[in-house]
Design a protein around this motif. Structure first.
Motif, PDB file in Angstrom:
ATOM      1  N   ALA A 160       0.863  -1.397   0.078  1.00 35.84           N
ATOM      2  CA  ALA A 160       0.108  -0.155  -0.055  1.00 35.84           C
ATOM      3  C   ALA A 160       0.838   1.314   0.058  1.00 35.84           C
ATOM      4  O   ALA A 160       0.596   2.201  -0.908  1.00 35.84           O
ATOM      5  N   TYR A 161       1.908   1.453   0.749  1.00 38.00           N
ATOM      6  CA  TYR A 161       2.815   2.559   0.765  1.00 38.00           C
ATOM      7  C   TYR A 161       3.434   2.554  -0.471  1.00 38.00           C
ATOM      8  O   TYR A 161       3.600   3.762  -1.025  1.00 38.00           O
ATOM      9  N   ALA A 162       4.077   1.756  -1.164  1.00 36.04           N
ATOM     10  CA  ALA A 162       4.748   1.698  -2.456  1.00 36.04           C
ATOM     11  C   ALA A 162       3.607   1.831  -3.469  1.00 36.04           C
ATOM     12  O   ALA A 162       4.140   3.041  -4.377  1.00 36.04           O
ATOM     13  N   TYR A 163       2.384   1.573  -3.394  1.00 40.02           N
ATOM     14  CA  TYR A 163       1.606   2.013  -4.377  1.00 40.02           C
ATOM     15  C   TYR A 163       1.150   3.624  -4.416  1.00 40.02           C
ATOM     16  O   TYR A 163       1.020   4.190  -5.424  1.00 40.02           O
ATOM     17  N   PHE A 164       0.770   4.124  -3.007  1.00 41.91           N
ATOM     18  CA  PHE A 164       0.651   5.477  -3.074  1.00 41.91           C
ATOM     19  C   PHE A 164       1.717   6.231  -3.245  1.00 41.91           C
ATOM     20  O   PHE A 164       1.465   7.411  -3.787  1.00 41.91           O
ATOM     21  N   SER A 183       8.029   5.839 -16.258  1.00 45.40           N
ATOM     22  CA  SER A 183       8.186   4.146 -16.142  1.00 45.40           C
ATOM     23  C   SER A 183       9.427   3.979 -15.222  1.00 45.40           C
ATOM     24  O   SER A 183       9.391   2.975 -14.405  1.00 45.40           O
ATOM     25  N   GLY A 184      10.501   4.760 -15.105  1.00 45.17           N
ATOM     26  CA  GLY A 184      11.560   4.813 -14.443  1.00 45.17           C
ATOM     27  C   GLY A 184      11.149   4.797 -12.907  1.00 45.17           C
ATOM     28  O   GLY A 184      11.560   3.886 -12.108  1.00 45.17           O
ATOM     29  N   ILE A 185      10.447   5.836 -12.466  1.00 44.42           N
ATOM     30  CA  ILE A 185       9.905   5.855 -11.106  1.00 44.42           C
ATOM     31  C   ILE A 185       9.008   4.745 -10.574  1.00 44.42           C
ATOM     32  O   ILE A 185       9.443   3.996  -9.975  1.00 44.42           O
ATOM     33  N   ALA A 186       8.278   3.931 -11.532  1.00 41.06           N
ATOM     34  CA  ALA A 186       7.480   2.921 -11.388  1.00 41.06           C
ATOM     35  C   ALA A 186       8.477   1.495 -11.136  1.00 41.06           C
ATOM     36  O   ALA A 186       8.174   0.766 -10.213  1.00 41.06           O
ATOM     37  N   VAL A 187       9.472   1.390 -12.060  1.00 33.64           N
ATOM     38  CA  VAL A 187      10.284   0.458 -11.811  1.00 33.64           C
ATOM     39  C   VAL A 187      11.286   0.513 -10.738  1.00 33.64           C
ATOM     40  O   VAL A 187      11.299  -0.519  -9.836  1.00 33.64           O
ATOM     41  N   ALA A 188      11.597   1.763 -10.322  1.00 30.67           N
ATOM     42  CA  ALA A 188      12.370   1.692  -9.067  1.00 30.67           C
ATOM     43  C   ALA A 188      11.499   1.483  -7.950  1.00 30.67           C
ATOM     44  O   ALA A 188      12.054   1.084  -6.933  1.00 30.67           O
ATOM     45  N   THR A 189      10.456   1.931  -7.750  1.00 34.32           N
ATOM     46  CA  THR A 189       9.462   1.540  -6.822  1.00 34.32           C
ATOM     47  C   THR A 189       9.204  -0.021  -6.608  1.00 34.32           C
ATOM     48  O   THR A 189       9.326  -0.379  -5.374  1.00 34.32           O
ATOM     49  N   PHE A 190       9.260  -0.496  -7.525  1.00 33.55           N
ATOM     50  CA  PHE A 190       9.103  -1.890  -7.750  1.00 33.55           C
ATOM     51  C   PHE A 190      10.292  -2.461  -7.109  1.00 33.55           C
ATOM     52  O   PHE A 190      10.366  -3.499  -6.403  1.00 33.55           O
ATOM     53  N   ILE A 191      11.449  -2.293  -7.731  1.00 31.28           N
ATOM     54  CA  ILE A 191      12.737  -2.591  -6.953  1.00 31.28           C
ATOM     55  C   ILE A 191      13.020  -2.407  -5.636  1.00 31.28           C
ATOM     56  O   ILE A 191      13.263  -3.149  -4.668  1.00 31.28           O
ATOM     57  N   ALA A 192      12.374  -1.206  -5.113  1.00 34.88           N
ATOM     58  CA  ALA A 192      12.581  -1.150  -3.565  1.00 34.88           C
ATOM     59  C   ALA A 192      11.644  -1.919  -2.827  1.00 34.88           C
ATOM     60  O   ALA A 192      11.757  -2.091  -1.678  1.00 34.88           O
ATOM     61  N   THR A 193      10.555  -2.247  -3.131  1.00 30.31           N
ATOM     62  CA  THR A 193       9.543  -2.856  -2.609  1.00 30.31           C
ATOM     63  C   THR A 193       9.886  -4.337  -2.618  1.00 30.31           C
ATOM     64  O   THR A 193       9.925  -5.078  -1.635  1.00 30.31           O
ATOM     65  N   VAL A 194      10.803  -4.766  -3.742  1.00 27.11           N
ATOM     66  CA  VAL A 194      11.116  -6.027  -3.801  1.00 27.11           C
ATOM     67  C   VAL A 194      12.538  -6.030  -2.567  1.00 27.11           C
ATOM     68  O   VAL A 194      12.573  -7.353  -1.748  1.00 27.11           O
ATOM     69  N   ILE A 195      13.273  -5.036  -2.565  1.00 34.72           N
ATOM     70  CA  ILE A 195      14.136  -5.068  -1.476  1.00 34.72           C
ATOM     71  C   ILE A 195      13.605  -5.126  -0.155  1.00 34.72           C
ATOM     72  O   ILE A 195      14.419  -5.948   0.561  1.00 34.72           O
ATOM     73  N   ARG A 196      12.689  -4.418   0.056  1.00 39.36           N
ATOM     74  CA  ARG A 196      11.965  -4.479   1.357  1.00 39.36           C
ATOM     75  C   ARG A 196      11.394  -5.944   1.786  1.00 39.36           C
ATOM     76  O   ARG A 196      11.479  -6.507   2.864  1.00 39.36           O
ATOM     77  N   SER A 197      10.702  -6.630   0.631  1.00 37.67           N
ATOM     78  CA  SER A 197      10.313  -7.788   1.034  1.00 37.67           C
ATOM     79  C   SER A 197      11.401  -8.747   1.244  1.00 37.67           C
ATOM     80  O   SER A 197      10.961  -9.628   1.917  1.00 37.67           O
ATOM     81  N   ILE A 198      12.555  -8.848   0.454  1.00 38.37           N
ATOM     82  CA  ILE A 198      13.415  -9.767   0.813  1.00 38.37           C
ATOM     83  C   ILE A 198      13.982  -9.668   2.191  1.00 38.37           C
ATOM     84  O   ILE A 198      14.231 -10.813   3.019  1.00 38.37           O
ATOM     85  N   ARG A 199      14.293  -8.176   2.686  1.00 31.59           N
ATOM     86  CA  ARG A 199      14.572  -8.051   3.914  1.00 31.59           C
ATOM     87  C   ARG A 199      13.711  -8.488   5.206  1.00 31.59           C
ATOM     88  O   ARG A 199      13.979  -9.025   6.091  1.00 31.59           O
ATOM     89  N   ILE A 200      12.445  -8.282   4.806  1.00 23.59           N
ATOM     90  CA  ILE A 200      11.603  -8.514   5.906  1.00 23.59           C
ATOM     91  C   ILE A 200      11.286 -10.051   5.869  1.00 23.59           C
ATOM     92  O   ILE A 200      11.020 -10.467   7.053  1.00 23.59           O
ATOM     93  N   SER A 201      11.461 -10.512   4.931  1.00 21.45           N
ATOM     94  CA  SER A 201      11.448 -12.099   5.068  1.00 21.45           C
ATOM     95  C   SER A 201      12.328 -12.871   5.511  1.00 21.45           C
ATOM     96  O   SER A 201      12.256 -14.015   6.175  1.00 21.45           O
ATOM     97  N   SER A 202      13.686 -12.277   5.243  1.00 20.86           N
ATOM     98  CA  SER A 202      14.907 -12.932   5.845  1.00 20.86           C
ATOM     99  C   SER A 202      15.375 -12.650   7.004  1.00 20.86           C
ATOM    100  O   SER A 202      16.183 -13.259   7.753  1.00 20.86           O
ATOM    101  N   LEU A 203      14.998 -11.541   7.705  1.00 20.89           N
ATOM    102  CA  LEU A 203      15.243 -11.036   9.168  1.00 20.89           C
ATOM    103  C   LEU A 203      13.928 -11.332   9.836  1.00 20.89           C
ATOM    104  O   LEU A 203      12.996 -11.340   9.674  1.00 20.89           O
ATOM    105  N   ASN A 204      14.468 -11.349  11.097  1.00 23.44           N
ATOM    106  CA  ASN A 204      13.728 -11.275  12.198  1.00 23.44           C
ATOM    107  C   ASN A 204      13.662 -10.126  13.037  1.00 23.44           C
ATOM    108  O   ASN A 204      14.068  -9.916  14.449  1.00 23.44           O
ATOM    109  N   LEU A 205      13.060  -9.092  12.496  1.00 23.55           N
ATOM    110  CA  LEU A 205      12.904  -7.857  12.947  1.00 23.55           C
ATOM    111  C   LEU A 205      11.460  -7.890  13.761  1.00 23.55           C
ATOM    112  O   LEU A 205      10.593  -8.021  13.115  1.00 23.55           O
ATOM    113  N   HIS A 206      11.369  -7.120  14.782  1.00 30.88           N
ATOM    114  CA  HIS A 206      10.129  -7.037  15.607  1.00 30.88           C
ATOM    115  C   HIS A 206       9.442  -5.921  15.239  1.00 30.88           C
ATOM    116  O   HIS A 206      10.004  -4.843  15.321  1.00 30.88           O
ATOM    117  N   GLY A 207       8.322  -6.025  14.715  1.00 30.32           N
ATOM    118  CA  GLY A 207       7.306  -4.934  14.343  1.00 30.32           C
ATOM    119  C   GLY A 207       7.671  -4.714  12.739  1.00 30.32           C
ATOM    120  O   GLY A 207       8.671  -4.971  12.386  1.00 30.32           O
TER     121      GLY A 207
END
Length: 156
Positions: free
Chosen positions: A40-44, A64-88
């Protein structure tokens, strides 16, 4: 072959299409490891930057560059949040998106001052400006005031 006029004409629909498809893909995959607020944050963020940047009529491919960069930032966030055990959920992703917004503004100013770029140049400027702002903000924030895991923190 797509010429510059077609790319300028279809830059907005392509950018919004990438943004919508990214959001749908991440919302369908939302779980405890990847909550829906990230998509939702990435979409808005992406839709706001695309619509506001379109007012200033950027170079071809910039949106289109903005859209692709936001996609890459979301992928980076999803990899980080799934591989780390961060609280909250943390504030690192919204903070990184604010930096990406500053990168979009800087890239937009830069692209308006240089009019000699080719078709791919607008895409590259938009993508590098957005990702550069995101990554610089994450590296700065994760090393000064936040702990974001070993990805962006240098162990200080």
């Amino acid at each position: 072959m797509i010429n510059g006029k077609l790319l300028k004409q279809y830059d907005m629909p392509v950018a919004l299409g990438i943004t919508h498809l990214t959001t749908i893909a991440f919302l369908l995959n939302s779980s405890e490891d990847m909550p829906s607020w990230v998509a939702a944050y990435a979409y808005f963020f992406a839709s706001t930057c695309i619509l506001l940047s379109n007012i200033f009529q950027p170079t071809k491919g910039f949106l289109s560059g903005i859209a692709v960069a936001t996609f890459i930032a979301t992928v980076i966030r999803s990899i980080r949040i799934s591989s780390l055990n961060l609280h909250g959920p943390g504030v690192d992703f919204p903070l990184g998106l604010m930096g990406a917004g500053a990168g979009v503004i800087a890239a937009l100013i830069y692209s308006k001052s240089n009019t000699g770029w080719a078709i791919g140049g607008g895409f590259t400027i938009g993508c590098v400006g957005t990702l550069g702002g995101y990554l610089l903000t994450m590296i700065f924030a994760c090393n000064t005031v936040l702990y974001c895991g070993p990805t962006f923190s240098w162990g200080f």
